[in-house]
Motif scaffolding. Structure first.
Motif, mmCIF file in Angstrom:
data_model
loop_
_atom_site.group_PDB
_atom_site.id
_atom_site.type_symbol
_atom_site.label_atom_id
_atom_site.label_comp_id
_atom_site.label_asym_id
_atom_site.label_seq_id
_atom_site.Cartn_x
_atom_site.Cartn_y
_atom_site.Cartn_z
ATOM 1 N N LEU A 64 7.482 14.731 -6.501
ATOM 2 C CA LEU A 64 7.738 13.383 -5.985
ATOM 3 C C LEU A 64 9.125 12.905 -6.398
ATOM 4 N N ARG A 65 9.504 13.174 -7.626
ATOM 5 C CA ARG A 65 10.826 12.767 -8.104
ATOM 6 C C ARG A 65 11.939 13.565 -7.421
ATOM 7 N N ILE A 66 11.691 14.828 -7.163
ATOM 8 C CA ILE A 66 12.677 15.629 -6.434
ATOM 9 C C ILE A 66 12.842 15.095 -5.018
ATOM 10 N N GLU A 67 11.739 14.774 -4.383
ATOM 11 C CA GLU A 67 11.788 14.208 -3.022
ATOM 12 C C GLU A 67 12.590 12.914 -3.010
ATOM 13 N N ARG A 68 12.383 12.071 -4.013
ATOM 14 C CA ARG A 68 13.131 10.815 -4.095
ATOM 15 C C ARG A 68 14.624 11.083 -4.265
ATOM 16 N N SER A 69 14.972 12.081 -5.039
ATOM 17 C CA SER A 69 16.388 12.372 -5.293
ATOM 18 C C SER A 69 17.133 12.729 -4.017
ATOM 19 N N GLU B 195 0.836 -1.204 0.000
ATOM 20 C CA GLU B 195 0.000 0.000 0.000
ATOM 21 C C GLU B 195 0.874 1.259 0.000
ATOM 22 N N GLU B 196 2.095 1.136 0.522
ATOM 23 C CA GLU B 196 2.978 2.289 0.687
ATOM 24 C C GLU B 196 4.079 2.353 -0.373
ATOM 25 N N ALA B 197 4.100 1.408 -1.282
ATOM 26 C CA ALA B 197 5.181 1.345 -2.268
ATOM 27 C C ALA B 197 5.025 2.409 -3.352
ATOM 28 N N LEU B 198 6.151 2.988 -3.765
ATOM 29 C CA LEU B 198 6.140 3.898 -4.908
ATOM 30 C C LEU B 198 5.691 3.150 -6.156
ATOM 31 N N VAL B 199 5.015 3.866 -7.048
ATOM 32 C CA VAL B 199 4.612 3.285 -8.327
ATOM 33 C C VAL B 199 5.559 3.788 -9.407
#
Length: 251
Positions: free
Chosen positions: A176-181, A78-82
């Motif tokens: 979201l991508r910036i947060e991941r970086s 449920e919490e996994a990135l897509v």
């Protein structure tokens, strides 16, 4: 990560709903516009990350969506990135949603954005305008019926599952991508990167997991290296990931 992982509730609900609702939108290939279902197998495209579980396919050019477990760190799907996996594209793997619920909000209301990559928001908006200008009936395609049935689907998912549009969807994905970086320890060619684990693992392990991503992105044919990395993964307990690596690159 294996088949012991419980399928996300919304995914289960949508699969069941499609079975009963499909006859009401017979002009659509399927109500969701996707082929849904978790795939725990080791089979898959060379670039499908070994630490991901596919759950939806577009049915074209191998494009599919998967839940990223970050090599088993994420236990609750449920919490996994897509992520979107596009084997035919240069940017083969891209993060598209924070979780599966957000993904379906994006998919049902902003399908083009979920399925494709745009250099900036202006390009995306231009694409939408072009799509709207091409919306017309023809000998082989009844656009009015298609649009009507798509509307029925949106009404259903909104009222039955409370799936609502994401505000400013382009900014949502970009942020979201910036947060991941900022979260990754090692950047990788596939744009996902590897994160430090909790509890922490050695830098050597992090680097090895990053190498796995590089090997998949480049569709490496170095069988000696792949075998060695797969054996190292098994020694660390990543059996599913090791089997997937071998299956997807030994083609």
């Amino acid at each position: 990560m294996n088949s012991n992982c419980k399928a996300p509730k919304l995914l289960q609900q949508l699969v069941e709903w499609e079975g009963s609702f499909a006859h009401e939108v017979a002009y659509l290939e399927n109500p969701s516009g996707l082929f849904l279902g978790l795939d725990y197998s080791h089979d898959g495209y060379f670039c499908t990350p070994v630490d991901s579980i596919p759950f939806a396919s577009t049915g074209g050019d191998g494009v599919h969506f998967a839940l990223l477990t970050d090599f088993g760190v994420v236990k609750d799907l449920e919490e996994a990135l897509v992520i979107r996996v596009s084997p035919m594209d240069h940017e083969r793997v891209r993060i598209v949603a924070k979780n599966i619920n957000d993904f379906f909000s994006l998919h049902f209301y902003n399908e083009s954005l979920a399925w494709n990559e745009f250099q900036n928001e202006d390009r995306y908006l231009s694409h939408l305008q072009e799509e709207q200008s091409r919306e017309s009936n023809s000998e082989w395609f009844d656009h009015d019926r298609w649009k009507f049935e798509k509307g029925k689907v949106l009404n259903e998912v909104k009222n039955r599952f409370n799936i609502l549009p994401i505000e400013q969807p382009f900014s949502y994905i970009n942020n979201l991508r910036i947060e991941r970086s900022f979260q990754v320890t090692v950047n990788t060619l596939d744009s996902i990167g590897t994160k430090q684990f909790m509890p922490a693992v050695s830098n050597e392990t992090i680097e090895m997991l990053a190498l796995v991503r590089h090997l998949q992105h480049t569709c490496s044919g170095d069988k000696t290296l792949i075998d060695r990395i797969a054996n190292d993964l098994r020694l660390l307990g990543y059996n599913h990931e090791a089997d997937s690596l071998v299956s997807r690159l030994f083609i």
